[in-house]
Design a protein around this motif. Sequence first.
Motif, PDB file in Angstrom:
ATOM      1  N   ILE A 181      26.075  50.968  33.847  1.00  0.00           N
ATOM      2  CA  ILE A 181      26.859  50.273  32.832  1.00  0.00           C
ATOM      3  C   ILE A 181      27.415  48.982  33.411  1.00  0.00           C
ATOM      4  CG2 ILE A 181      27.448  52.327  31.502  1.00  0.00           C
ATOM      5  CD1 ILE A 181      30.148  52.395  32.952  1.00  0.00           C
ATOM      6  N   PHE A 182      27.719  48.041  32.519  1.00  0.00           N
ATOM      7  CA  PHE A 182      28.310  46.751  32.887  1.00  0.00           C
ATOM      8  C   PHE A 182      29.743  46.761  32.381  1.00  0.00           C
ATOM      9  CE2 PHE A 182      29.101  42.188  32.262  1.00  0.00           C
ATOM     10  CZ  PHE A 182      28.582  41.634  33.432  1.00  0.00           C
ATOM     11  N   VAL A 183      30.716  46.545  33.266  1.00  0.00           N
ATOM     12  CA  VAL A 183      32.127  46.700  32.905  1.00  0.00           C
ATOM     13  C   VAL A 183      32.905  45.427  33.186  1.00  0.00           C
ATOM     14  CG1 VAL A 183      32.091  49.196  33.289  1.00  0.00           C
ATOM     15  CG2 VAL A 183      32.732  47.674  35.167  1.00  0.00           C
ATOM     16  N   LEU A 184      33.926  45.189  32.351  1.00  0.00           N
ATOM     17  CA  LEU A 184      34.819  44.043  32.514  1.00  0.00           C
ATOM     18  C   LEU A 184      36.256  44.497  32.342  1.00  0.00           C
ATOM     19  CD1 LEU A 184      32.939  41.360  30.354  1.00  0.00           C
ATOM     20  CD2 LEU A 184      32.851  41.631  32.839  1.00  0.00           C
ATOM     21  N   GLY A 185      37.177  43.819  33.045  1.00  0.00           N
ATOM     22  CA  GLY A 185      38.596  44.065  32.837  1.00  0.00           C
ATOM     23  C   GLY A 185      39.098  43.260  31.650  1.00  0.00           C
ATOM     24  N   ASP A 186      40.139  43.736  30.979  1.00  0.00           N
ATOM     25  CA  ASP A 186      40.703  43.018  29.835  1.00  0.00           C
ATOM     26  C   ASP A 186      41.523  41.808  30.269  1.00  0.00           C
ATOM     27  OD1 ASP A 186      39.490  44.878  28.260  1.00  0.00           O
ATOM     28  OD2 ASP A 186      41.332  45.848  27.568  1.00  0.00           O
ATOM     29  N   ASN A 187      41.996  41.806  31.498  1.00  0.00           N
ATOM     30  CA  ASN A 187      42.696  40.654  32.069  1.00  0.00           C
ATOM     31  C   ASN A 187      41.660  39.862  32.874  1.00  0.00           C
ATOM     32  OD1 ASN A 187      44.526  38.826  33.091  1.00  0.00           O
ATOM     33  ND2 ASN A 187      45.809  40.338  34.122  1.00  0.00           N
ATOM     34  N   ARG A 188      40.800  39.142  32.168  1.00  0.00           N
ATOM     35  CA  ARG A 188      39.570  38.597  32.743  1.00  0.00           C
ATOM     36  C   ARG A 188      39.789  37.696  33.955  1.00  0.00           C
ATOM     37  NH1 ARG A 188      35.822  39.523  28.407  1.00  0.00           N
ATOM     38  NH2 ARG A 188      36.235  41.762  28.160  1.00  0.00           N
ATOM     39  N   GLU A 189      40.839  36.923  33.956  1.00  0.00           N
ATOM     40  CA  GLU A 189      41.064  36.001  35.069  1.00  0.00           C
ATOM     41  C   GLU A 189      41.679  36.694  36.283  1.00  0.00           C
ATOM     42  OE1 GLU A 189      39.834  32.778  34.934  1.00  0.00           O
ATOM     43  OE2 GLU A 189      38.967  33.780  33.182  1.00  0.00           O
ATOM     44  N   HIS A 190      42.014  37.964  36.145  1.00  0.00           N
ATOM     45  CA  HIS A 190      42.604  38.708  37.271  1.00  0.00           C
ATOM     46  C   HIS A 190      41.941  40.079  37.399  1.00  0.00           C
ATOM     47  CE1 HIS A 190      45.692  35.722  36.160  1.00  0.00           C
ATOM     48  NE2 HIS A 190      45.936  35.672  37.460  1.00  0.00           N
ATOM     49  N   SER A 191      40.632  40.104  37.226  1.00  0.00           N
ATOM     50  CA  SER A 191      39.905  41.374  37.312  1.00  0.00           C
ATOM     51  C   SER A 191      38.640  41.201  38.145  1.00  0.00           C
ATOM     52  CB  SER A 191      39.534  41.860  35.905  1.00  0.00           C
ATOM     53  OG  SER A 191      38.710  43.011  35.966  1.00  0.00           O
ATOM     54  N   ARG A 192      38.507  42.034  39.172  1.00  0.00           N
ATOM     55  CA  ARG A 192      37.275  42.078  39.949  1.00  0.00           C
ATOM     56  C   ARG A 192      36.377  43.147  39.311  1.00  0.00           C
ATOM     57  NH1 ARG A 192      36.631  39.816  44.698  1.00  0.00           N
ATOM     58  NH2 ARG A 192      35.264  41.514  45.360  1.00  0.00           N
ATOM     59  N   ASP A 193      35.436  42.699  38.518  1.00  0.00           N
ATOM     60  CA  ASP A 193      34.601  43.614  37.746  1.00  0.00           C
ATOM     61  C   ASP A 193      33.128  43.317  37.992  1.00  0.00           C
ATOM     62  OD1 ASP A 193      34.282  41.265  36.122  1.00  0.00           O
ATOM     63  OD2 ASP A 193      36.076  41.831  35.016  1.00  0.00           O
ATOM     64  N   SER A 194      32.268  43.694  37.057  1.00  0.00           N
ATOM     65  CA  SER A 194      30.830  43.535  37.252  1.00  0.00           C
ATOM     66  C   SER A 194      30.436  42.093  37.534  1.00  0.00           C
ATOM     67  CB  SER A 194      30.073  44.045  36.024  1.00  0.00           C
ATOM     68  OG  SER A 194      30.098  45.459  35.946  1.00  0.00           O
ATOM     69  N   ARG A 195      31.134  41.129  36.927  1.00  0.00           N
ATOM     70  CA  ARG A 195      30.796  39.714  37.131  1.00  0.00           C
ATOM     71  C   ARG A 195      30.897  39.303  38.589  1.00  0.00           C
ATOM     72  NH1 ARG A 195      35.412  37.056  33.993  1.00  0.00           N
ATOM     73  NH2 ARG A 195      36.458  38.717  35.152  1.00  0.00           N
ATOM     74  N   CYS A 196      31.821  39.935  39.318  1.00  0.00           N
ATOM     75  CA  CYS A 196      32.107  39.510  40.692  1.00  0.00           C
ATOM     76  C   CYS A 196      31.076  40.003  41.701  1.00  0.00           C
ATOM     77  CB  CYS A 196      33.486  40.015  41.104  1.00  0.00           C
ATOM     78  SG  CYS A 196      34.814  39.434  40.024  1.00  0.00           S
ATOM     79  N   HIS A 197      30.137  40.820  41.260  1.00  0.00           N
ATOM     80  CA  HIS A 197      29.180  41.423  42.191  1.00  0.00           C
ATOM     81  C   HIS A 197      27.733  41.099  41.822  1.00  0.00           C
ATOM     82  CE1 HIS A 197      32.481  43.732  43.980  1.00  0.00           C
ATOM     83  NE2 HIS A 197      32.919  43.867  42.741  1.00  0.00           N
ATOM     84  N   LEU A 198      27.560  40.072  40.998  1.00  0.00           N
ATOM     85  CA  LEU A 198      26.213  39.727  40.551  1.00  0.00           C
ATOM     86  C   LEU A 198      25.361  39.137  41.669  1.00  0.00           C
ATOM     87  CD1 LEU A 198      27.078  38.258  37.031  1.00  0.00           C
ATOM     88  CD2 LEU A 198      25.897  40.410  37.528  1.00  0.00           C
ATOM     89  N   HIS A 199      26.005  38.686  42.742  1.00  0.00           N
ATOM     90  CA  HIS A 199      25.255  38.132  43.867  1.00  0.00           C
ATOM     91  C   HIS A 199      25.397  38.974  45.135  1.00  0.00           C
ATOM     92  CE1 HIS A 199      24.076  34.713  41.592  1.00  0.00           C
ATOM     93  NE2 HIS A 199      25.278  34.167  41.522  1.00  0.00           N
ATOM     94  N   ASP A 200      25.945  40.184  45.005  1.00  0.00           N
ATOM     95  CA  ASP A 200      26.055  41.050  46.187  1.00  0.00           C
ATOM     96  C   ASP A 200      24.664  41.363  46.730  1.00  0.00           C
ATOM     97  OD1 ASP A 200      28.719  41.010  45.757  1.00  0.00           O
ATOM     98  OD2 ASP A 200      28.949  43.146  45.368  1.00  0.00           O
TER      99      ASP A 200
END
Length: 264
Positions: A181-200
Motif C-alpha cells: 500500500i501507498f500511505v501519506l500523513g494528513d500533516n503533509r509537510e511534517h510527515s515522513r511517509d511513502s513519498r520520502c522513500h521513493l528513492h531508497d
Amino acid sequence: MIDDAEPAPVPSGPPRTLSFGGHVLAFLGELSGVVIGAVIVASLLRALVGQMFLIPSASMEQTLRIDDRIVVEKLTTLQRGEVVVFTDPGGWLTGPVAPERGRVGRALEFVGVLPDSGTDHLVKRVVGMPGDHVVCCDRAGRITVNDVALDETSYLDPPPGGEPAVASSIRFTVVVPRDRIFVLGDNREHSRDSRCHLHDPDPTAVESSSAFVPEDLVVGRAVAVLWPVGHARRLGIPATFVPVPAAQAAPALPAIDAGPEATC
C-alpha cells in the motif's frame, strides 16, 4: 432399569465449616481464577480483534493529535482512505520516542488495558492500494488516484494564516505493487511517509519498493479516537475516496517517477 447396587453410605456428623481464614483463601482462589481468565481473554482480544495505540507525533494532525488514544481493529480488510497502523517497514521511524512505561504499565499494555506506546509502529492514511495509479499532482494541485482527483480539505492539516493545505510539495507518479500500500500523513509537510522513500536503495527492484508498506505489516485500521474526551470521535473513510474506481491488476514491482526532492 432398576439399579440394585447398595446405596452409598451417608456421612455422619455435623457439616464441615470454614474458618474466616479459609473463607479468605477460597475467595482469593476464585478471584485469581477470574483475573487469570480475564487476562487471557483480554490478551486474545488484543492479538486478534483490536488494540489501543498512543499517538506520539504530529504527522497525522489534525485527524490525530499528539497523545491521542486510538482504537485499532484487526478483522476487516484494508480499504483506500482508511487510517492504518503498521509496523515500521525499515528506516521510516525517526520521530520522537514515547516515554517507556514501568513494569506494571507494560503488563497493562500487554493485556490491552493501556494503549501501545511502543516505538516500532506508524500511523498513516492509505491513499493507494495494490495496482492503484497515484499521481501528484493535477493542475489544481490535487492528488489523483486512478485518474480521480481527491478533495482532501476535510482532513489535511492547513498551514497557519488560513491558506489552503498543500496536497504534497513532492511530485511523483507511482503504480503500487502487489501486496503493498501507498500511505501519506494528513500533516503533509511534517510527515515522513511513502513519498520520502521513493528513492531508497532496493536491490530487489529497478525502483525502490521500500516506499510501499507490505500489507502483512499492517496491524489494523484505526476506527475511533477514545481519549481525550474532547477529541473523541469515530474515524471513517472520507467521501472523496468513494468514486475512485478499482485498480488494475497490480504489478510485481512498482512503477515510480519522482523528483529529487522525494527524500524528506
